[in-house]
Design an enzyme around this catalytic site. Structure first.
Site, PDB file in Angstrom:
ATOM      1  N   ASP A   1     -20.720  81.531 -25.316  1.00  0.00           N
ATOM      2  CA  ASP A   1     -20.060  82.191 -24.332  1.00  0.00           C
ATOM      3  C   ASP A   1     -20.953  82.889 -23.275  1.00  0.00           C
ATOM      4  O   ASP A   1     -20.272  82.944 -21.926  1.00  0.00           O
ATOM      5  CB  ASP A   1     -19.003  83.122 -24.967  1.00  0.00           C
TER       6      ASP A   1
ATOM      7  N   HIS B   1     -11.205  89.247 -29.707  1.00  0.00           N
ATOM      8  CA  HIS B   1     -12.445  88.887 -28.743  1.00  0.00           C
ATOM      9  C   HIS B   1     -12.000  89.593 -27.518  1.00  0.00           C
ATOM     10  O   HIS B   1     -11.354  89.182 -26.586  1.00  0.00           O
ATOM     11  CB  HIS B   1     -12.499  87.300 -28.509  1.00  0.00           C
TER      12      HIS B   1
ATOM     13  N   HIS C   1     -12.871  91.611 -23.757  1.00  0.00           N
ATOM     14  CA  HIS C   1     -13.667  91.720 -22.665  1.00  0.00           C
ATOM     15  C   HIS C   1     -13.519  93.075 -22.159  1.00  0.00           C
ATOM     16  O   HIS C   1     -12.415  93.848 -22.145  1.00  0.00           O
ATOM     17  CB  HIS C   1     -13.185  90.763 -21.488  1.00  0.00           C
TER      18      HIS C   1
ATOM     19  N   ASN D   1     -17.672  89.846 -21.615  1.00  0.00           N
ATOM     20  CA  ASN D   1     -17.567  90.311 -23.107  1.00  0.00           C
ATOM     21  C   ASN D   1     -18.042  91.590 -23.328  1.00  0.00           C
ATOM     22  O   ASN D   1     -19.054  92.170 -22.869  1.00  0.00           O
ATOM     23  CB  ASN D   1     -18.529  89.383 -23.723  1.00  0.00           C
TER      24      ASN D   1
ATOM     25  N   CYS E   1     -17.501  87.948 -16.175  1.00  0.00           N
ATOM     26  CA  CYS E   1     -16.317  87.428 -16.286  1.00  0.00           C
ATOM     27  C   CYS E   1     -15.964  86.309 -15.384  1.00  0.00           C
ATOM     28  O   CYS E   1     -16.128  86.406 -14.062  1.00  0.00           O
ATOM     29  CB  CYS E   1     -14.970  88.451 -15.875  1.00  0.00           C
TER      30      CYS E   1
HETATM   31 MG    MG Z   1     -15.652  85.877 -23.973  1.00  0.00          MG
END
Ligand code: MG
Length: 304
Positions: free
Chosen positions: A17, A208, A210, A250, A241
């Site tokens: 990711d 998850h 951000h 993240n 992002c």
């Molecule tokens: Mg992510």
């Protein structure tokens, strides 16, 4: 404070990711070194790479070589993203034992991101997840845009629950609920967590977050208070992002670990070793990590 989980599973998102959303392309050798450094920190799960169609994502065309090159540590789950049966077959041939499938809670995001409707993506995964289960693999599911969509804005909690139930019925082992654009606030986290926990055991739920708007750790705390004990993060906050270029993506693994360890919540992960991995990849990318816990550690290290 209410009773919180005594132990948390921290899932490392940096190599897939994170690197996928970095502008630079990292060499296979550097990816392997990076993953090995992360493995040495005690992280229990590392999202390692993605078996997407070659050339679909220039940052991730070397999935086989990465899997062959890393030194797999016992006790670490090396998860690989698999978009379809073709990717699944490649992953299986590469010796992958843990896969992840990826969909979203909003139609326009799914359409733009993987060019399918949510229903089509679930149909595609039914076959993949079935094959993976037959093979005895461990399976993670991701639901993006669970708190908001870059194209649609508000995402109703019912949409998240519907997709979550569909994935749970397929037999996935863990479900990661993503705040893809970093828009969630703690009250929304409680609301979505409550709705999901009416449908499935909390042990299967991961969050998850951000840190796009600085809410990630507040959201983690809200989720901990809802008994959620699995969190995704990326070393150094790698990745940015994709829907707000230049903004934070993240949650940084170091920031998450600092908070959890400070609250006497065990993770089994050594913060300094994650920092070492972040320092290495920052040198490769020529970009300082956005993690504040990382910056504080480095400042202490260089203090005269
Ligand atoms: Mg992510």
């Amino acid at each position: 404070m209410t009773t919180l989980p005594k132990r948390v599973k921290v899932c490392e998102m940096g190599p897939r990711d994170g690197l996928q959303n970095e502008p630079g392309v990292v060499s296979t050798a550097d990816k392997i070194r990076y993953i090995d450094l992360l493995s040495a920190s005690g992280l229990p799960l590392i999202e390692t790479t993605s078996f997407v169609r070659p050339n679909a994502i220039p940052q991730l065309t070397d999935a086989e070589a990465v899997m062959a090159g890393i030194g797999q540590q016992p006790g670490v789950t090396y998860v690989c993203l698999v978009p379809n049966m073709r990717g699944f077959e490649r992953a299986r041939a590469a010796g992958v034992r843990s896969i992840a499938v990826f969909t979203a809670a909003s139609e326009s995001f799914t359409k733009r991101n993987i060019n399918m409707t949510i229903e089509e993506s679930l149909d595609a995964f039914r076959e993949v997840v079935g094959a993976a289960r037959t093979d005895g693999m461990w399976i993670r599911g991701y639901i993006s845009t669970a708190f908001g969509c870059p194209y649609e804005g508000h995402v109703p909690v019912e949409s998240v629950v519907r997709v979550a139930n569909a994935l749970a019925e397929m037999g996935i082992d863990e479900l990661s609920i993503g705040d893809t654009i970093g828009i969630a606030t703690p009250d929304r986290v409680v609301h979505v967590s409550e709705a999901l926990q009416r449908e499935m055991p909390v042990e299967r739920l991961a969050m998850h977050f951000h840190d796009t708007r600085g809410m990630a750790l507040a959201n983690v705390l809200a989720a901990l208070q809802m008994d959620i004990g699995i969190f995704d993060a990326s070393a150094g906050g790698l990745g940015g992002c994709p829907y707000a270029p230049g903004a934070t993506g993240n949650l940084a693994t170091e920031d998450l670990l600092y908070m959890l360890h400070g609250m006497s919540i065990e993770t089994g992960v050594e913060l300094e070793r994650v920092r070492d991995a972040s320092r290495f990849i920052a040198g490769v990318l020529q970009r300082a990590p956005v993690s504040r816990a990382y910056a504080a550690l480095e400042a202490q290290a260089t203090r005269p």
